[in-house]
Design an enzyme around this catalytic site. Structure first.
Site: not given
Length: 213
Positions: A45-46
């Site tokens: 997600c980062t």
């Protein structure tokens, strides 16, 4: 109820990293990419949110706004944004919805119980200026999304909305396009496509990409 292509995207009010918003008012007359991520402070997600931030100029020139969502709280979102900006060398300017009660996630069908009962999956919705859903995609948790593909889809949608064409497999900006089979009148074809076309089959006619309307 599962949202399908052509459905009206549900409106919602929410707390985000950019403040409280009404989704419709925030979207205005723009196209929107609305995407969910499973959790803050997670590696895939980062990289995804960092990629969206770096593509801001590409989205802006297409009239596209981006907005993310997970069921994490607003404080976690704000803290995680600092990590995204540090590790991905970018600035996150788009809002991230804090959906702790899962009301928005449930409205959009972003919770898939057989995959995860507590977190959103990697869903993507492309929503047009009329608030109609034009694309839906769902990725597994371990697979990061290809945001270049979403830009390609936006290009195709905006082109085909303005002209009686469709885009072939693996089409990229500037490639030949297909004249829709329903267009039969040769005078109209000549007017719409002055560069001519190649007829491979009566239903498969290729023409140079027209300018966007």
């Amino acid at each position: 109820m599962t949202l399908q292509l052509g459905d009206t995207a549900p409106n919602f009010q929410a707390t985000t990293t950019a403040g409280d918003i009404d989704f419709y008012e925030w979207a205005g007359d723009s196209w929107v990419i609305f995407f969910s991520h499973p959790a803050d402070y997670t590696p895939v997600c980062t990289t995804e949110l960092g990629t969206v931030a770096r593509y801001k100029e590409d989205f802006d020139k297409r009239g596209v706004k981006t907005i993310a969502i997970s069921v994490d709280g607003i404080e976690d979102h704000h803290g995680w944004v600092k990590d995204i900006e540090e590790t991905q060398d970018t600035t996150v300017e788009f809002p991230i919805v804090a959906d702790e009660d899962k009301s928005v996630a449930n409205a959009y069908g972003m919770i898939h119980p057989k995959a995860d009962t507590t977190a959103t999956v990697r869903s993507v919705f492309i929503i047009d200026p009329d608030k109609k859903i034009r694309l839906t995609l769902t990725y597994p948790a371990a697979t990061g999304r290809n945001f270049k593909e979403l830009l390609r889809v936006i290009d195709a949608l905006q082109l085909t909305d303005g002209h009686k064409v469709a885009t072939p497999a693996n089409w990229e900006q500037g490639d030949d396009v297909i004249i829709v089979p329903s267009l039969k009148d040769e005078d109209e074809i000549a007017r719409r496509f002055p560069k001519g076309y190649q007829e491979i089959k009566p239903y498969l006619r290729l023409t140079p990409q027209p300018d966007k309307a």
